[in-house]
Design an enzyme around this catalytic site. Structure first.
Site, mmCIF file in Angstrom:
data_model
loop_
_atom_site.group_PDB
_atom_site.id
_atom_site.type_symbol
_atom_site.label_atom_id
_atom_site.label_comp_id
_atom_site.label_asym_id
_atom_site.label_seq_id
_atom_site.Cartn_x
_atom_site.Cartn_y
_atom_site.Cartn_z
ATOM 1 N N GLY A 61 0.852 -1.284 -0.146
ATOM 2 C CA GLY A 61 -0.026 -0.007 -0.200
ATOM 3 C C GLY A 61 0.806 1.442 0.139
ATOM 4 N N GLU B 292 2.911 0.734 -10.744
ATOM 5 C CA GLU B 292 4.397 0.621 -10.111
ATOM 6 C C GLU B 292 5.066 1.860 -11.067
ATOM 7 O OE1 GLU B 292 6.333 -3.077 -9.596
ATOM 8 O OE2 GLU B 292 4.487 -4.083 -9.453
HETATM 9 C C1 FAD Z 1 -5.043 -2.374 -11.452
HETATM 10 C C2 FAD Z 1 -3.944 -1.376 -10.592
HETATM 11 C C3 FAD Z 1 -3.300 -1.843 -9.659
HETATM 12 C C4 FAD Z 1 -2.499 -1.347 -8.799
HETATM 13 N N1 FAD Z 1 -1.925 -1.869 -7.578
HETATM 14 C C5 FAD Z 1 -1.269 -1.138 -6.890
HETATM 15 C C6 FAD Z 1 -0.792 -1.634 -5.541
HETATM 16 O O1 FAD Z 1 -0.697 -2.848 -5.309
HETATM 17 N N2 FAD Z 1 -0.304 -0.665 -4.579
HETATM 18 C C7 FAD Z 1 -0.155 0.572 -4.773
HETATM 19 O O2 FAD Z 1 0.388 1.129 -3.903
HETATM 20 N N3 FAD Z 1 -0.652 1.228 -5.791
HETATM 21 C C8 FAD Z 1 -1.480 0.346 -6.824
HETATM 22 N N4 FAD Z 1 -1.752 1.149 -8.207
HETATM 23 C C9 FAD Z 1 -1.578 2.331 -8.003
HETATM 24 C C10 FAD Z 1 -0.575 2.962 -9.353
HETATM 25 O O3 FAD Z 1 0.587 2.632 -8.756
HETATM 26 C C11 FAD Z 1 -0.969 4.435 -9.494
HETATM 27 O O4 FAD Z 1 -2.312 4.408 -10.173
HETATM 28 C C12 FAD Z 1 0.006 4.963 -10.495
HETATM 29 O O5 FAD Z 1 1.209 5.099 -9.769
HETATM 30 C C13 FAD Z 1 -0.339 6.544 -10.938
HETATM 31 O O6 FAD Z 1 -1.017 7.158 -9.916
HETATM 32 P P1 FAD Z 1 -2.345 7.853 -10.068
HETATM 33 O O7 FAD Z 1 -3.235 6.869 -10.639
HETATM 34 O O8 FAD Z 1 -2.586 8.500 -8.894
HETATM 35 O O9 FAD Z 1 -2.088 8.842 -11.262
HETATM 36 P P2 FAD Z 1 -1.516 10.392 -11.261
HETATM 37 O O10 FAD Z 1 -0.272 10.309 -10.437
HETATM 38 O O11 FAD Z 1 -2.486 11.296 -10.774
HETATM 39 O O12 FAD Z 1 -1.021 10.541 -12.652
HETATM 40 C C14 FAD Z 1 -1.978 11.132 -13.639
HETATM 41 C C15 FAD Z 1 -1.469 11.151 -15.175
HETATM 42 O O13 FAD Z 1 -0.213 12.238 -14.777
HETATM 43 C C16 FAD Z 1 0.798 12.078 -15.288
HETATM 44 N N5 FAD Z 1 1.967 12.398 -14.527
HETATM 45 C C17 FAD Z 1 2.080 12.448 -13.052
HETATM 46 N N6 FAD Z 1 3.163 13.190 -12.645
HETATM 47 C C18 FAD Z 1 3.725 13.864 -13.866
HETATM 48 C C19 FAD Z 1 4.738 14.535 -14.021
HETATM 49 N N7 FAD Z 1 5.921 14.817 -12.991
HETATM 50 N N8 FAD Z 1 5.198 14.948 -15.439
HETATM 51 C C20 FAD Z 1 4.289 14.468 -16.478
HETATM 52 N N9 FAD Z 1 3.098 13.590 -16.059
HETATM 53 C C21 FAD Z 1 2.905 13.279 -14.910
HETATM 54 C C22 FAD Z 1 0.981 10.214 -14.749
HETATM 55 O O14 FAD Z 1 2.143 9.511 -15.692
HETATM 56 C C23 FAD Z 1 -0.492 10.085 -15.615
HETATM 57 O O15 FAD Z 1 -0.173 9.828 -16.747
HETATM 58 C C24 FAD Z 1 -2.523 0.157 -8.675
HETATM 59 C C25 FAD Z 1 -3.399 0.831 -10.072
HETATM 60 C C26 FAD Z 1 -4.076 -0.049 -10.629
HETATM 61 C C27 FAD Z 1 -4.708 0.600 -12.006
#
Ligand code: FAD
Length: 386
Positions: free
Chosen positions: A126, A365
């Site tokens: 998490g 990830e």
């Molecule tokens: C099926 C699934 C399983 C998952 N499993 C886990 C898990 O087991 N444990 C866990 O902790 N998390 C898990 N996650 C979460 C996953 O790691 C996050 O969804 C991911 O890191 C992206 O974060 P966010 O969804 O908040 O997107 P955001 O961070 O809000 O990003 C939205 C968009 O903005 C872009 N962006 C962000 N920052 C920048 C920047 N500086 N410059 C340019 N573009 C940027 C991103 O690349 C993305 O395209 C899971 C997600 C899914 C969908």
């Protein structure tokens, strides 16, 4: 000097065993668990006794004692059969079991690792929160020390295996130290007071894997469940993700290979304009590009897995592997759908599932954008030409 993809006899035997298991036990239910969004409990119950839920865990900690490359090979084979099962396995092993092994005290290892490695218990990781995904340092979950325990307040989003896991490795802020230095890691058990699993996600792909919120409402965690030292949680989680990203690369190769093989078989049997699809130049170009992408991705996975196993620096290489393999796999599965035409868009054929499943690998990830940041930062920090 042997080739990157050369395997030892032991690794090759292991690959054959897992391929056979995946073909018999995992592939036959892959479409059904996707369709019904059902967690494959029965598959995990079979994998545990075979050592498949603790592949790279040393035998003295209850695991199979195989090397990291064998684990990556297993992830590829499982992903070939079913992306959902591979994600379940990857989150359990790379993200929950291995950090306890890497950063845990002897007591924590003794208490948690054998149950995880044997599959008696499932693990989850998490890090992400609704307001802290890519910017994981913006963690809001807090842990306040009260006597012999910490009290956690907050929530985590998108947690793989959340509804079925017993052991959660999570981050929470223990201080307001600048940057990420106030973030600590904890091992949380499902039964701890104040712990709950929240909303389950209804996903585009990998629908047989479980993704849900976890909630901490005055959640009481014994002080001895701090993983590593206070303030080191973020650093430990980033090192954990270095390993997890190689696994994402292996999954990408597996899922894309499944789509590729289905597209190849189709191209060799489907006639258009009086000739097999495979005899048309446009199809051959697609096949060549797909084969290049798969070969290069696998080389990266194997090479980076060996680096990590040998304890060599690999943060940049893991990001390169994840970025290249996941984006290549997306293209390969997209072209596989294209080769099958209308049938590629139909659930009668497996390629549409591969296409949906593989998309997550560009997000989880660390998104592709974040991998590019990791890679460019590492390149720009280099002192000069070698
Ligand atoms: C099926 C699934 C399983 C998952 N499993 C886990 C898990 O087991 N444990 C866990 O902790 N998390 C898990 N996650 C979460 C996953 O790691 C996050 O969804 C991911 O890191 C992206 O974060 P966010 O969804 O908040 O997107 P955001 O961070 O809000 O990003 C939205 C968009 O903005 C872009 N962006 C962000 N920052 C920048 C920047 N500086 N410059 C340019 N573009 C940027 C991103 O690349 C993305 O395209 C899971 C997600 C899914 C969908």
């Amino acid at each position: 000097m042997s080739a990157v993809t050369d395997l030892t006899e032991e690794q090759a035997l292991f690959r054959d065993m897992i391929r056979e298991f995946a073909r018999k036990e995992i592939a036959p239910i892959a479409a059904e668990i996707d369709e019904s969004s059902r967690f494959p409990t029965e598959t995990l119950e079979k994998m545990g006794p075979l050592g498949l839920l603790g592949i790279p865990v040393p035998q003295e900690h209850g695991g199979a004692g195989a090397d990291l490359l064998s684990y990556m090979i297993a992830l590829e084979q499982v992903a070939y059969a079913c992306g959902s099962t591979a994600l379940t396995l990857a989150a359990h092993t790379s993200l929950a079991t291995l950090p306890i092994l890497a950063f845990g005290t002897e007591e924590q290892k003794r208490r948690y690792v054998p149950d995880l490695a044997s599959g008696r218990k499932l693990g989850a990781f998490g890090l992400t929160e609704s307001q802290a995904g890519s910017d994981a340092g913006a963690t809001r979950t807090r842990a306040v020390r009260r006597g012999d325990r910490y009290v956690l307040q907050g929530s985590k989003a998108f947690i793989t295996n959340a509804s079925h896991a017993s052991t959660f490795v999570v981050t929470a802020k223990t201080s307001d130290a600048p940057g990420t230095r106030g973030i600590s890691a904890f091992i949380v058990e499902r039964g701890f007071p104040g712990f709950a699993v929240g909303k389950k996600e209804d996903k585009l792909g990998l629908r047989g894997s479980d993704t849900a919120e976890i909630l901490f409402q005055d959640c009481e965690v014994p002080a001895e469940n701090l993983l590593g030292k206070e303030g080191e949680g973020f650093k430990h989680f980033m090192r954990t993700l270095d390993g997890g990203r190689i696994g994402i690369g292996a999954m990408a190769v597996g899922i894309a290979r499944a789509a590729f093989d289905a597209a190849l078989a189709y191209a060799k049997s489907r006639q258009v304009f009086g000739a097999f699809l495979a005899s048309h130049g446009a199809t051959q170009e697609k096949i060549a590009d797909m084969a290049v992408a798969l070969h290069a991705s696998r080389l990266l996975v194997y090479d980076t897995a060996r680096r990590r196993q040998e304890g060599r620096p690999h943060t940049r290489e893991a990001a390169i592997t994840k970025l290249f393999a996941s984006e290549s796999a997306y293209r390969v599965t997209k072209e596989a759908v294209q080769i099958l035409g209308g049938n590629g868009y139909s659930r009668e054929y497996p390629v549409e599932r591969c296409f949906r499943d593989v998309k997550l690998l560009e997000i989880g990830e660390g998104t592709s954008e974040i991998q590019r940041i990791v890679i460019s930062r590492s390149v720009l920090e280099e002192p000069g030409p070698a």
